[in-house]
Enzyme design. Structure first.
Site, PDB file in Angstrom:
ATOM      1  N   CYS A   1     -17.249  35.564   7.835  1.00  0.00           N
ATOM      2  CA  CYS A   1     -17.535  35.647   6.218  1.00  0.00           C
ATOM      3  C   CYS A   1     -16.521  34.901   5.530  1.00  0.00           C
ATOM      4  CB  CYS A   1     -17.511  37.111   5.916  1.00  0.00           C
ATOM      5  SG  CYS A   1     -16.712  36.828   3.651  1.00  0.00           S
TER       6      CYS A   1
ATOM      7  N   CYS B   1     -19.368  29.065   2.739  1.00  0.00           N
ATOM      8  CA  CYS B   1     -19.742  30.656   2.704  1.00  0.00           C
ATOM      9  C   CYS B   1     -21.350  30.537   4.172  1.00  0.00           C
ATOM     10  CB  CYS B   1     -20.476  30.707   1.613  1.00  0.00           C
ATOM     11  SG  CYS B   1     -21.276  32.522   1.338  1.00  0.00           S
TER      12      CYS B   1
HETATM   13  N1  DGL Z   1     -20.972  34.919   3.097  1.00  0.00           N
HETATM   14  C1  DGL Z   1     -19.824  35.324   2.670  1.00  0.00           C
HETATM   15  C2  DGL Z   1     -18.680  34.072   2.716  1.00  0.00           C
HETATM   16  O1  DGL Z   1     -19.018  33.644   3.703  1.00  0.00           O
HETATM   17  C3  DGL Z   1     -19.624  34.988   1.010  1.00  0.00           C
HETATM   18  C4  DGL Z   1     -20.689  36.606   0.035  1.00  0.00           C
HETATM   19  C5  DGL Z   1     -19.784  37.087  -0.702  1.00  0.00           C
HETATM   20  O2  DGL Z   1     -19.964  36.653  -1.920  1.00  0.00           O
HETATM   21  O3  DGL Z   1     -19.845  38.308  -0.069  1.00  0.00           O
HETATM   22  O4  DGL Z   1     -17.756  33.481   1.577  1.00  0.00           O
END
Ligand code: DGL
Length: 261
Positions: A69, A180
Site C-alpha cells: 500500500c 496507489c
Molecule cells: N491501496 C492504497 C494505496 O496504495 C490506498 C487505498 C486506501 O485509500 O486505503 O495507497
C-alpha cells in the site's frame, strides 16, 4: 511465507505480481477492509492502523512483511522499520517505484495517488534522494479507491474521473507512476486515455526487486516455505473480499479468515 498488508484489496495487485514472478513461495495477505480507505485519513491514524496490522502479522510469526500500500508505506514505513520493529524485515512499494524512475532515465514524471500519498510527497521525496533534478508532478484522485472497492472497474463514471485527473498532468511527462495499489486494476482505462505513455507499476517493480533481495539474503530465502499456497485475512466483510478479490487475482479465493481489529 511472505506476508502482505494493505488497507483492503489494492495490495492484491502487488501479491499478483509476486505470485507471477515468485510462484514457488507461500503467501499470506491481510486486508484491513473494515477501515479502508486509508487515503482519506489523517497521518496519525494511517500510521496507527498500519502499525496494528503489521503487529498482527508479526504476532502470527511473520518473518518478512511487504506493505502493499503506497499510503501505508508513505506514512508508516520509516517509523515501523526504525522505531517500532527495528529487528524485523518490512519492505514497501514506493522505493522500487522510485528506483524505476531513476533507472529508466526519466526527467519528468507524473504520479497518480491518494490524497494522503500526495500530501506526504512520497514519490517526490524518494526520487529526489537519488536524483533531485527529476521533476515530479503528483496528482490526487480521491474518488477512485471507493469506486474500485465497490467493484466498479469500468464505466462512464470511472472514465470521466480518470480523464479529469489525467488531464491535469503536463503534456510533457515521460511516464506515469500508479501511486496507489488499487490503480493497476484500472490500468487498461489509463492506457486508453494516455496511449503512448509508459506506465510504472510499483507492485511489479517491488516483485522484481524482491527477487533480487532474496538472492542477496540467502539466510532469509532459505526460511521461506514453498508450497505455492496463499492464506487471506480480512478485518471486514469476507464475502466482499472473496468476490472482488477473486476478480483481481483472476483465481478463486476459496477461504478467508475474518479478523475484527
Ligand atoms: N491501496 C492504497 C494505496 O496504495 C490506498 C487505498 C486506501 O485509500 O486505503 O495507497
Amino acid at each position: 511465507m511472505i506476508w502482505f498488508f494493505d488497507s483492503w484489496i489494492g495490495g492484491l495487485t502487488v501479491l499478483r505480481e509476486f505470485q507471477k514472478i515468485l510462484p514457488e513461495y507461500d503467501y499470506c495477505y491481510f486486508g484491513d477492509n473494515a477501515r479502508c480507505p486509508y487515503g482519506d485519513l489523517d497521518d496519525a491514524l494511517i500510521r496507527q492502523y498500519t502499525e496494528e496490522g503489521v503487529e498482527f502479522l508479526f504476532d502470527q510469526g511473520a518473518e518478512i512483511v511487504i506493505l502493499a500500500c503506497n499510503t501505508a508505506t508513505a506514512h508508516a514505513i520509516r517509523y515501523l522499520q526504525q522505531v517500532r520493529f527495528p529487528d524485523k524485515k518490512i519492505l514497501g512499494v514506493t522505493i522500487p517505484g522510485a528506483e524505476c524512475v531513476t533507472e529508466g532515465g526519466y526527467k519528468k514524471i507524473g504520479v497518480l495517488a491518494t490524497e494522503s500519498t500526495v500530501r506526504n510527497r512520497a514519490y517526490k521525496e524518494r526520487v529526489h534522494i537519488i536524483d533531485d533534478t527529476i521533476h515530479i508532478q503528483e496528482i490526487a484522485a480521491p474518488e477512485l479507491v471507493p469506486l474500485i472497492e465497490a467493484g466498479i472497474f469500468e464505466g462512464t463514471a470511472m472514465e470521466q474521473i480518470l480523464s479529469n485527473h489525467l488531464g491535469k498532468f503536463d503534456a510533457d511527462i515521460e511516464a506515469l507512476i500508479l501511486g496507489c495499489t488499487h490503480y493497476p486494476i484500472i490500468r487498461r482505462h489509463i492506457e486508453t486515455i494516455l496511449p503512448r505513455l509508459p506506465i510504472i507499476d510499483p507492485g511489479y517493480e517491488s516483485a522484481i526487486k524482491f527477487r533480487e533481495y532474496l538472492i542477496r539474503h540467502p539466510s532469509i530465502e532459505k526460511n521461506l516455505s514453498r508450497w505455492g499456497k496463499t492464506m487471506f485475512f480480512t478485518s471486514g466483510n469476507t464475502e466482499n473480499f472473496m468476490k472482488t478479490g477473486s476478480k483481481i487475482l483472476e483465481k478463486d479465493i476459496a477461504h478467508i479468515i475474518s479478523l475484527p481489529l
